[in-house]
Design a protein around this motif. Structure first.
Motif, PDB file in Angstrom:
ATOM      1  N   ARG A  86     -53.333-108.514 -27.368  1.00 23.77           N
ATOM      2  CA  ARG A  86     -52.641-108.135 -26.140  1.00 23.77           C
ATOM      3  C   ARG A  86     -51.243-108.750 -26.123  1.00 23.77           C
ATOM      4  NH1 ARG A  86     -57.864-108.034 -25.150  1.00 23.77           N
ATOM      5  NH2 ARG A  86     -58.785-106.776 -23.548  1.00 23.77           N
ATOM      6  N   LEU A  87     -50.338-108.058 -25.430  1.00 29.45           N
ATOM      7  CA  LEU A  87     -48.972-108.539 -25.311  1.00 29.45           C
ATOM      8  C   LEU A  87     -48.363-107.974 -24.035  1.00 29.45           C
ATOM      9  CD1 LEU A  87     -46.652-110.056 -26.880  1.00 29.45           C
ATOM     10  CD2 LEU A  87     -45.949-107.789 -27.633  1.00 29.45           C
ATOM     11  N   ASP A  88     -47.638-108.813 -23.315  1.00 26.90           N
ATOM     12  CA  ASP A  88     -46.930-108.372 -22.114  1.00 26.90           C
ATOM     13  C   ASP A  88     -45.437-108.342 -22.400  1.00 26.90           C
ATOM     14  OD1 ASP A  88     -49.277-108.209 -20.660  1.00 26.90           O
ATOM     15  OD2 ASP A  88     -49.067-110.196 -19.787  1.00 26.90           O
ATOM     16  N   TYR A  89     -44.771-107.383 -21.795  1.00 20.82           N
ATOM     17  CA  TYR A  89     -43.316-107.256 -21.920  1.00 20.82           C
ATOM     18  C   TYR A  89     -42.785-106.764 -20.580  1.00 20.82           C
ATOM     19  CZ  TYR A  89     -38.713-105.548 -23.122  1.00 20.82           C
ATOM     20  OH  TYR A  89     -37.363-105.328 -23.134  1.00 20.82           O
ATOM     21  N   SER A  90     -41.674-107.336 -20.147  1.00 27.21           N
ATOM     22  CA  SER A  90     -41.042-106.919 -18.894  1.00 27.21           C
ATOM     23  C   SER A  90     -39.642-106.396 -19.164  1.00 27.21           C
ATOM     24  CB  SER A  90     -40.959-108.082 -17.903  1.00 27.21           C
ATOM     25  OG  SER A  90     -42.245-108.455 -17.480  1.00 27.21           O
ATOM     26  N   ALA A  91     -39.376-105.188 -18.703  1.00 27.95           N
ATOM     27  CA  ALA A  91     -38.039-104.596 -18.767  1.00 27.95           C
ATOM     28  C   ALA A  91     -37.423-104.767 -17.383  1.00 27.95           C
ATOM     29  CB  ALA A  91     -38.118-103.120 -19.146  1.00 27.95           C
ATOM     30  N   ARG A  92     -36.286-105.430 -17.345  1.00 22.30           N
ATOM     31  CA  ARG A  92     -35.619-105.688 -16.068  1.00 22.30           C
ATOM     32  C   ARG A  92     -34.461-104.720 -15.876  1.00 22.30           C
ATOM     33  NH1 ARG A  92     -37.911-109.959 -18.038  1.00 22.30           N
ATOM     34  NH2 ARG A  92     -39.013-111.422 -16.721  1.00 22.30           N
ATOM     35  N   TYR A  93     -34.335-104.240 -14.661  1.00 21.39           N
ATOM     36  CA  TYR A  93     -33.294-103.280 -14.310  1.00 21.39           C
ATOM     37  C   TYR A  93     -32.474-103.828 -13.154  1.00 21.39           C
ATOM     38  CZ  TYR A  93     -36.136-100.238 -17.185  1.00 21.39           C
ATOM     39  OH  TYR A  93     -36.846 -99.691 -18.240  1.00 21.39           O
ATOM     40  N   PRO A  94     -31.520-104.718 -13.454  1.00 18.71           N
ATOM     41  CA  PRO A  94     -30.674-105.240 -12.379  1.00 18.71           C
ATOM     42  C   PRO A  94     -29.834-104.098 -11.818  1.00 18.71           C
ATOM     43  CG  PRO A  94     -29.939-106.061 -14.517  1.00 18.71           C
ATOM     44  CD  PRO A  94     -31.176-105.253 -14.751  1.00 18.71           C
ATOM     45  N   LEU A  95     -29.618-104.141 -10.542  1.00 19.55           N
ATOM     46  CA  LEU A  95     -28.797-103.148  -9.839  1.00 19.55           C
ATOM     47  C   LEU A  95     -29.470-101.792  -9.672  1.00 19.55           C
ATOM     48  CD1 LEU A  95     -25.378-103.937 -11.563  1.00 19.55           C
ATOM     49  CD2 LEU A  95     -26.397-105.056  -9.573  1.00 19.55           C
ATOM     50  N   HIS A  96     -30.750-101.686 -10.036  1.00 14.53           N
ATOM     51  CA  HIS A  96     -31.469-100.420  -9.858  1.00 14.53           C
ATOM     52  C   HIS A  96     -32.766-100.689  -9.110  1.00 14.53           C
ATOM     53  CE1 HIS A  96     -28.659 -98.266 -12.357  1.00 14.53           C
ATOM     54  NE2 HIS A  96     -28.772 -99.230 -13.259  1.00 14.53           N
ATOM     55  N   THR A  97     -33.068 -99.828  -8.168  1.00 12.84           N
ATOM     56  CA  THR A  97     -34.260 -99.978  -7.344  1.00 12.84           C
ATOM     57  C   THR A  97     -35.454 -99.282  -7.999  1.00 12.84           C
ATOM     58  OG1 THR A  97     -33.884 -97.923  -6.138  1.00 12.84           O
ATOM     59  CG2 THR A  97     -32.796 -99.920  -5.269  1.00 12.84           C
ATOM     60  N   PRO A  98     -36.658 -99.588  -7.542  1.00 12.95           N
ATOM     61  CA  PRO A  98     -37.809 -98.826  -8.031  1.00 12.95           C
ATOM     62  C   PRO A  98     -37.643 -97.326  -7.781  1.00 12.95           C
ATOM     63  CG  PRO A  98     -38.572-100.807  -6.927  1.00 12.95           C
ATOM     64  CD  PRO A  98     -37.079-100.712  -6.682  1.00 12.95           C
ATOM     65  N   ALA A  99     -37.010 -96.951  -6.666  1.00 13.00           N
ATOM     66  CA  ALA A  99     -36.788 -95.527  -6.383  1.00 13.00           C
ATOM     67  C   ALA A  99     -35.881 -94.897  -7.440  1.00 13.00           C
ATOM     68  CB  ALA A  99     -36.192 -95.348  -4.988  1.00 13.00           C
ATOM     69  N   ASP A 100     -34.878 -95.651  -7.916  1.00 15.99           N
ATOM     70  CA  ASP A 100     -34.018 -95.148  -8.992  1.00 15.99           C
ATOM     71  C   ASP A 100     -34.837 -94.858 -10.243  1.00 15.99           C
ATOM     72  OD1 ASP A 100     -31.750 -95.558  -7.366  1.00 15.99           O
ATOM     73  OD2 ASP A 100     -31.295 -97.506  -8.288  1.00 15.99           O
ATOM     74  N   LEU A 101     -35.711 -95.809 -10.591  1.00 15.32           N
ATOM     75  CA  LEU A 101     -36.548 -95.626 -11.782  1.00 15.32           C
ATOM     76  C   LEU A 101     -37.509 -94.463 -11.596  1.00 15.32           C
ATOM     77  CD1 LEU A 101     -36.793 -97.438 -14.491  1.00 15.32           C
ATOM     78  CD2 LEU A 101     -35.369 -98.350 -12.703  1.00 15.32           C
ATOM     79  N   TRP A 102     -38.087 -94.371 -10.421  1.00 14.76           N
ATOM     80  CA  TRP A 102     -39.026 -93.272 -10.135  1.00 14.76           C
ATOM     81  C   TRP A 102     -38.325 -91.927 -10.260  1.00 14.76           C
ATOM     82  CZ3 TRP A 102     -44.027 -92.709 -10.012  1.00 14.76           C
ATOM     83  CH2 TRP A 102     -44.562 -91.531  -9.494  1.00 14.76           C
ATOM     84  N   GLU A 103     -37.102 -91.849  -9.768  1.00 23.99           N
ATOM     85  CA  GLU A 103     -36.338 -90.608  -9.884  1.00 23.99           C
ATOM     86  C   GLU A 103     -36.139 -90.245 -11.354  1.00 23.99           C
ATOM     87  OE1 GLU A 103     -31.948 -88.830  -8.790  1.00 23.99           O
ATOM     88  OE2 GLU A 103     -32.737 -90.486  -7.589  1.00 23.99           O
ATOM     89  N   ALA A 104     -35.804 -91.242 -12.173  1.00 19.60           N
ATOM     90  CA  ALA A 104     -35.653 -90.987 -13.606  1.00 19.60           C
ATOM     91  C   ALA A 104     -36.971 -90.511 -14.211  1.00 19.60           C
ATOM     92  CB  ALA A 104     -35.160 -92.246 -14.312  1.00 19.60           C
ATOM     93  N   LEU A 105     -38.054 -91.228 -13.954  1.00 22.46           N
ATOM     94  CA  LEU A 105     -39.358 -90.860 -14.508  1.00 22.46           C
ATOM     95  C   LEU A 105     -39.797 -89.453 -14.101  1.00 22.46           C
ATOM     96  CD1 LEU A 105     -41.229 -94.235 -13.877  1.00 22.46           C
ATOM     97  CD2 LEU A 105     -40.491 -93.344 -16.106  1.00 22.46           C
ATOM     98  N   SER A 106     -39.301 -88.975 -12.975  1.00 20.53           N
ATOM     99  CA  SER A 106     -39.649 -87.652 -12.456  1.00 20.53           C
ATOM    100  C   SER A 106     -38.789 -86.538 -13.036  1.00 20.53           C
ATOM    101  CB  SER A 106     -39.495 -87.634 -10.932  1.00 20.53           C
ATOM    102  OG  SER A 106     -40.316 -88.600 -10.333  1.00 20.53           O
ATOM    103  N   SER A 107     -37.778 -86.885 -13.830  1.00 22.03           N
ATOM    104  CA  SER A 107     -36.787 -85.917 -14.301  1.00 22.03           C
ATOM    105  C   SER A 107     -36.997 -85.533 -15.768  1.00 22.03           C
ATOM    106  CB  SER A 107     -35.387 -86.517 -14.132  1.00 22.03           C
ATOM    107  OG  SER A 107     -34.439 -85.751 -14.833  1.00 22.03           O
ATOM    108  N   ARG A 108     -37.115 -84.253 -16.016  1.00 17.71           N
ATOM    109  CA  ARG A 108     -37.223 -83.796 -17.405  1.00 17.71           C
ATOM    110  C   ARG A 108     -35.954 -84.156 -18.184  1.00 17.71           C
ATOM    111  NH1 ARG A 108     -41.149 -80.645 -19.987  1.00 17.71           N
ATOM    112  NH2 ARG A 108     -40.427 -80.197 -22.075  1.00 17.71           N
ATOM    113  N   ASP A 109     -34.786 -84.110 -17.527  1.00 18.44           N
ATOM    114  CA  ASP A 109     -33.538 -84.479 -18.196  1.00 18.44           C
ATOM    115  C   ASP A 109     -33.599 -85.911 -18.729  1.00 18.44           C
ATOM    116  OD1 ASP A 109     -32.428 -82.000 -17.693  1.00 18.44           O
ATOM    117  OD2 ASP A 109     -31.267 -82.677 -15.969  1.00 18.44           O
TER     118      ASP A 109
END
Length: 173
Positions: free
Chosen positions: A4-27
């Motif tokens: 097992r291994l854990d890894y954290s990707a940090r997104y300073p200046l971006h909200t969870p909603a920003d990431l969710w919008e990206a994950l929802s986009s085919r582009d």
């Protein structure tokens, strides 16, 4: 026994909603695959389904056998075809949960894990808890470790591509 291994990707200046919008986009997913094609030619978005209950994504990666580490070439005789699935529950501003898996037809093991997207004081974090299991005596532990190290490299590269994608779409003031 699985590794097992854990890894954290940090997104300073971006909200969870920003990431969710990206994950929802085919582009977004196509941009990630375009970047992956620079490393290996056979990568595509097989399917993306976004509904009120979450996101389901299926990606295909083809790694030519000659690009595999020597230890992997001893057990994999053809190009490695990886089907990667990622699923996300409904978006929650406090914590959104996801899962991922990767499979290889006739492959010697499993790779899967959980993903958690949550806010931080400076933006948000996506935490991956990964598990690799190879069912080959003697080389299994070495292959598991290799899989997890390569997975961290993949997650790191995807996080960089995600930040780039988000920055390119940021509204200008």
């Amino acid at each position: 026994m699985a590794r097992r291994l854990d890894y954290s990707a940090r997104y300073p200046l971006h909200t969870p909603a920003d990431l969710w919008e990206a994950l929802s986009s085919r582009d977004y997913w196509e941009a990630r695959m375009e970047r992956m094609r620079e490393l290996t030619p056979g990568n595509d978005v097989h399917s993306l389904e976004v509904t009120h209950s979450g996101i389901e994504i299926v990606l295909h990666h083809i790694l030519p056998r000659e690009m595999l580490p020597e230890i992997a070439q001893t057990v994999i005789r053809k190009d490695m075809v990886i089907t990667r699935k990622e699923s996300w529950s409904r978006f929650d501003h406090e914590e959104t949960e996801g899962r991922f898996s990767a499979s290889i037809p006739g492959g010697p093991g499993t790779l899967r894990g959980d993903i958690t997207l949550f806010p931080t004081d400076t933006g948000c974090t996506m935490r991956f808890s990964s598990e690799a299991k190879v069912f080959i005596p003697m080389v299994g532990p070495r292959l598991e470790q290799l899989m997890l190290v390569n997975l961290v490299d993949l997650f790191r590269g995807e996080a960089e591509e995600t930040v780039k994608w988000l920055e390119e779409r940021k509204p200008t003031s």
